[in-house]
Design a protein around this motif. Structure first.
Motif, PDB file in Angstrom:
ATOM      1  N   ARG A  30       1.019  -1.372   0.117  1.00 57.29           N
ATOM      2  CA  ARG A  30      -0.009  -0.035  -0.038  1.00 57.29           C
ATOM      3  C   ARG A  30       0.907   1.469   0.036  1.00 57.29           C
ATOM      4  O   ARG A  30       2.012   0.981   0.260  1.00 57.29           O
ATOM      5  CB  ARG A  30      -1.052   0.139   1.241  1.00 57.29           C
ATOM      6  N   ALA A  31       0.380   2.241  -0.620  1.00 53.56           N
ATOM      7  CA  ALA A  31       1.034   3.784  -0.379  1.00 53.56           C
ATOM      8  C   ALA A  31      -0.053   4.939  -0.580  1.00 53.56           C
ATOM      9  O   ALA A  31      -0.974   4.536  -0.963  1.00 53.56           O
ATOM     10  CB  ALA A  31       2.002   3.763  -1.674  1.00 53.56           C
ATOM     11  N   SER A  32       0.619   5.988   0.002  1.00 58.96           N
ATOM     12  CA  SER A  32      -0.410   7.043   0.119  1.00 58.96           C
ATOM     13  C   SER A  32       0.455   8.366   0.045  1.00 58.96           C
ATOM     14  O   SER A  32       1.617   8.393   0.480  1.00 58.96           O
ATOM     15  CB  SER A  32      -1.312   7.102   1.206  1.00 58.96           C
ATOM     16  N   GLY A  74      -3.742   0.308  -3.065  1.00 57.84           N
ATOM     17  CA  GLY A  74      -3.492  -1.126  -2.358  1.00 57.84           C
ATOM     18  C   GLY A  74      -2.077  -1.588  -2.951  1.00 57.84           C
ATOM     19  O   GLY A  74      -1.217  -0.952  -3.173  1.00 57.84           O
ATOM     20  N   ARG A  75      -2.527  -2.893  -3.330  1.00 55.17           N
ATOM     21  CA  ARG A  75      -1.123  -3.612  -3.655  1.00 55.17           C
ATOM     22  C   ARG A  75      -0.841  -3.052  -5.248  1.00 55.17           C
ATOM     23  O   ARG A  75      -1.844  -2.823  -5.935  1.00 55.17           O
ATOM     24  CB  ARG A  75      -1.224  -5.034  -3.879  1.00 55.17           C
ATOM     25  N   GLY A  76       0.651  -2.569  -5.642  1.00 61.33           N
ATOM     26  CA  GLY A  76       0.982  -2.267  -6.830  1.00 61.33           C
ATOM     27  C   GLY A  76       2.363  -1.874  -6.672  1.00 61.33           C
ATOM     28  O   GLY A  76       2.991  -2.378  -6.112  1.00 61.33           O
ATOM     29  N   VAL A  77       2.525  -0.639  -7.317  1.00 59.29           N
ATOM     30  CA  VAL A  77       3.842   0.211  -7.376  1.00 59.29           C
ATOM     31  C   VAL A  77       3.601   1.496  -7.004  1.00 59.29           C
ATOM     32  O   VAL A  77       2.641   2.301  -7.600  1.00 59.29           O
ATOM     33  CB  VAL A  77       4.509  -0.129  -8.807  1.00 59.29           C
ATOM     34  N   CYS A  78       4.583   2.034  -6.428  1.00 57.89           N
ATOM     35  CA  CYS A  78       4.864   3.504  -6.170  1.00 57.89           C
ATOM     36  C   CYS A  78       5.921   4.029  -7.031  1.00 57.89           C
ATOM     37  O   CYS A  78       7.049   3.400  -6.925  1.00 57.89           O
ATOM     38  CB  CYS A  78       4.653   3.732  -4.807  1.00 57.89           C
ATOM     39  N   LEU A 133       0.852   4.298  -7.937  1.00 54.05           N
ATOM     40  CA  LEU A 133       0.817   5.657  -7.490  1.00 54.05           C
ATOM     41  C   LEU A 133       2.088   6.383  -7.934  1.00 54.05           C
ATOM     42  O   LEU A 133       3.163   6.089  -7.925  1.00 54.05           O
ATOM     43  CB  LEU A 133       0.819   5.656  -6.055  1.00 54.05           C
ATOM     44  N   CYS A 134       1.898   7.429  -8.861  1.00 47.80           N
ATOM     45  CA  CYS A 134       3.150   8.339  -9.407  1.00 47.80           C
ATOM     46  C   CYS A 134       3.392   9.652  -8.779  1.00 47.80           C
ATOM     47  O   CYS A 134       2.212  10.309  -8.524  1.00 47.80           O
ATOM     48  CB  CYS A 134       2.879   8.509 -10.766  1.00 47.80           C
ATOM     49  N   VAL A 135       4.177   9.849  -8.173  1.00 49.69           N
ATOM     50  CA  VAL A 135       4.555  11.105  -7.754  1.00 49.69           C
ATOM     51  C   VAL A 135       5.870  11.769  -8.340  1.00 49.69           C
ATOM     52  O   VAL A 135       7.022  11.197  -8.626  1.00 49.69           O
ATOM     53  CB  VAL A 135       5.315  10.845  -6.133  1.00 49.69           C
ATOM     54  N   SER A 136       5.650  13.158  -8.541  1.00 58.65           N
ATOM     55  CA  SER A 136       6.716  13.683  -9.198  1.00 58.65           C
ATOM     56  C   SER A 136       7.917  13.851  -8.262  1.00 58.65           C
ATOM     57  O   SER A 136       7.594  14.522  -6.944  1.00 58.65           O
ATOM     58  CB  SER A 136       6.187  15.347  -9.597  1.00 58.65           C
ATOM     59  N   GLN A 137       8.976  13.905  -8.851  1.00 60.93           N
ATOM     60  CA  GLN A 137      10.244  13.891  -7.686  1.00 60.93           C
ATOM     61  C   GLN A 137      11.509  14.412  -8.213  1.00 60.93           C
ATOM     62  O   GLN A 137      12.315  13.866  -8.715  1.00 60.93           O
ATOM     63  CB  GLN A 137      10.519  12.404  -7.127  1.00 60.93           C
ATOM     64  N   PHE A 138      11.420  15.854  -8.449  1.00 57.48           N
ATOM     65  CA  PHE A 138      12.570  16.404  -8.850  1.00 57.48           C
ATOM     66  C   PHE A 138      13.915  16.274  -8.360  1.00 57.48           C
ATOM     67  O   PHE A 138      15.013  16.322  -9.102  1.00 57.48           O
ATOM     68  CB  PHE A 138      12.324  18.020  -9.142  1.00 57.48           C
ATOM     69  N   THR A 139      13.861  15.914  -7.221  1.00 55.75           N
ATOM     70  CA  THR A 139      15.263  15.673  -6.096  1.00 55.75           C
ATOM     71  C   THR A 139      16.038  14.587  -7.017  1.00 55.75           C
ATOM     72  O   THR A 139      17.148  14.275  -6.793  1.00 55.75           O
ATOM     73  CB  THR A 139      15.056  15.475  -5.089  1.00 55.75           C
ATOM     74  N   LEU A 140      15.314  13.426  -7.819  1.00 58.93           N
ATOM     75  CA  LEU A 140      16.157  12.483  -8.346  1.00 58.93           C
ATOM     76  C   LEU A 140      17.047  13.187  -9.549  1.00 58.93           C
ATOM     77  O   LEU A 140      18.029  12.294  -9.827  1.00 58.93           O
ATOM     78  CB  LEU A 140      15.105  11.670  -8.980  1.00 58.93           C
ATOM     79  N   GLN A 141      16.920  14.378  -9.645  1.00 54.80           N
ATOM     80  CA  GLN A 141      17.886  14.920 -10.760  1.00 54.80           C
ATOM     81  C   GLN A 141      18.980  15.541 -10.050  1.00 54.80           C
ATOM     82  O   GLN A 141      19.678  16.221 -10.593  1.00 54.80           O
ATOM     83  CB  GLN A 141      16.899  16.024 -11.719  1.00 54.80           C
ATOM     84  N   PHE A 165       4.321  20.243  -1.069  1.00 55.29           N
ATOM     85  CA  PHE A 165       4.972  19.277  -0.135  1.00 55.29           C
ATOM     86  C   PHE A 165       4.416  18.524   0.426  1.00 55.29           C
ATOM     87  O   PHE A 165       3.299  18.551   1.165  1.00 55.29           O
ATOM     88  CB  PHE A 165       5.704  20.588   1.259  1.00 55.29           C
ATOM     89  N   MET A 166       4.876  17.119   0.020  1.00 53.02           N
ATOM     90  CA  MET A 166       4.150  15.984   0.261  1.00 53.02           C
ATOM     91  C   MET A 166       4.705  14.982   1.263  1.00 53.02           C
ATOM     92  O   MET A 166       6.031  14.990   1.476  1.00 53.02           O
ATOM     93  CB  MET A 166       3.856  15.144  -1.023  1.00 53.02           C
ATOM     94  N   GLN A 167       3.988  14.245   1.879  1.00 55.11           N
ATOM     95  CA  GLN A 167       4.480  12.916   2.869  1.00 55.11           C
ATOM     96  C   GLN A 167       3.874  11.753   1.996  1.00 55.11           C
ATOM     97  O   GLN A 167       2.778  11.792   1.913  1.00 55.11           O
ATOM     98  CB  GLN A 167       3.798  13.007   4.146  1.00 55.11           C
ATOM     99  N   VAL A 168       4.792  10.933   1.493  1.00 50.14           N
ATOM    100  CA  VAL A 168       4.633   9.630   0.843  1.00 50.14           C
ATOM    101  C   VAL A 168       4.800   8.681   1.732  1.00 50.14           C
ATOM    102  O   VAL A 168       5.778   8.615   2.137  1.00 50.14           O
ATOM    103  CB  VAL A 168       5.498   9.686  -0.338  1.00 50.14           C
ATOM    104  N   HIS A 169       3.799   7.805   2.087  1.00 47.77           N
ATOM    105  CA  HIS A 169       3.857   6.727   2.881  1.00 47.77           C
ATOM    106  C   HIS A 169       3.858   5.390   2.182  1.00 47.77           C
ATOM    107  O   HIS A 169       2.978   5.214   1.259  1.00 47.77           O
ATOM    108  CB  HIS A 169       2.547   6.758   3.675  1.00 47.77           C
ATOM    109  N   ILE A 170       4.968   4.786   2.185  1.00 46.32           N
ATOM    110  CA  ILE A 170       5.124   3.483   1.294  1.00 46.32           C
ATOM    111  C   ILE A 170       5.484   2.292   1.998  1.00 46.32           C
ATOM    112  O   ILE A 170       6.379   2.263   2.823  1.00 46.32           O
ATOM    113  CB  ILE A 170       6.425   3.975   0.402  1.00 46.32           C
TER     114      ILE A 170
END
Length: 207
Positions: A10-12, A24-28, A75-83, A130-135
């Motif tokens: 699960r993720a939110s 629920g079950r899947g990929v974040c 669940l897809c989350v934009s994450q510029f810090t990966l760059q 500013f998000m809190q991503v729970h994985i």
């Protein structure tokens, strides 16, 4: 373009104390868009997200099914810090696409993903917030994918992927044939042992 793909139970995403999306079950997927990315990069990443075989099949065999084949959520989350690029110990994000350009580009990626799968199973966070991503990482399983450099011909890349898929199918078929050969061999041994032609074979089977 970079993507961190995590298999989850699960993720939110929460913004300002309010949960705005969950699966629920899947990929974040944490997605980092660079200033050099094009729609070709987006198509490559979307294809990998939807087809990456991270799940077991109905027989419990690992790495056999994709999120699409299992009807799981994304669940897809934009994450510029990966760059991020480091200057000493300080993060530098100049290689990330500016927000004014990245927002519509990210939206087009989500549209592409939804058109290639089931729209109701694709969730996302809130761009620029500013998000809190729970994985709840399942495994843990975490795969990092980077789109290929522009110098690589996409048609050649697609050809290589198809060749790899054929190799995997051939490899799988080879295992099945080997299993049948072993079964035939065991059957022959059983016949010989029961007839008493080679008593030592019977003894080896019982050992």
């Amino acid at each position: 373009m970079k993507a961190i793909i995590q298999r989850v139970t699960r993720a939110s995403v929460t913004v300002g104390g309010e949960q705005i999306s969950s699966i629920g079950r899947g990929v974040c997927v944490l997605l980092g868009i660079s200033v050099e990315d094009t729609h070709t990069d987006a198509e490559y990443i979307v294809r990998k997200i939807l087809n990456l075989r991270l799940f077991e099949d109905e027989n419990g065999r690992a790495w056999s099914k994709s999120v699409m084949e299992q009807n799981f959520e994304v669940l897809c989350v934009s994450q510029f810090t990966l760059q991020c690029m480091l200057k000493g110990n300080k993060p530098d994000f100049h290689s990330a696409m500016p927000a004014a350009l990245a927002q519509p580009f990210y939206a087009s990626i989500l549209d592409n993903m939804r058109s290639g799968y089931k729209p109701e199973l694709i969730k996302d966070g809130k761009f620029g917030a500013f998000m809190q991503v729970h994985i709840d990482n399942d495994g843990p399983v975490t795969i990092e994918i980077t789109s290929p450099p522009a110098s690589i011909d996409p048609r050649q890349l697609s050809k290589q992927e198809k060749q790899q898929q054929r190799k995997e199918k051939t490899h799988s078929k080879g295992h099945s044939e080997t299993g049948r050969e072993k079964g035939t061999l065991r059957s022959r041994h059983h016949t010989k042992a029961s007839s008493g032609a080679e008593g030592d074979v019977s003894s080896e089977r019982e050992t």
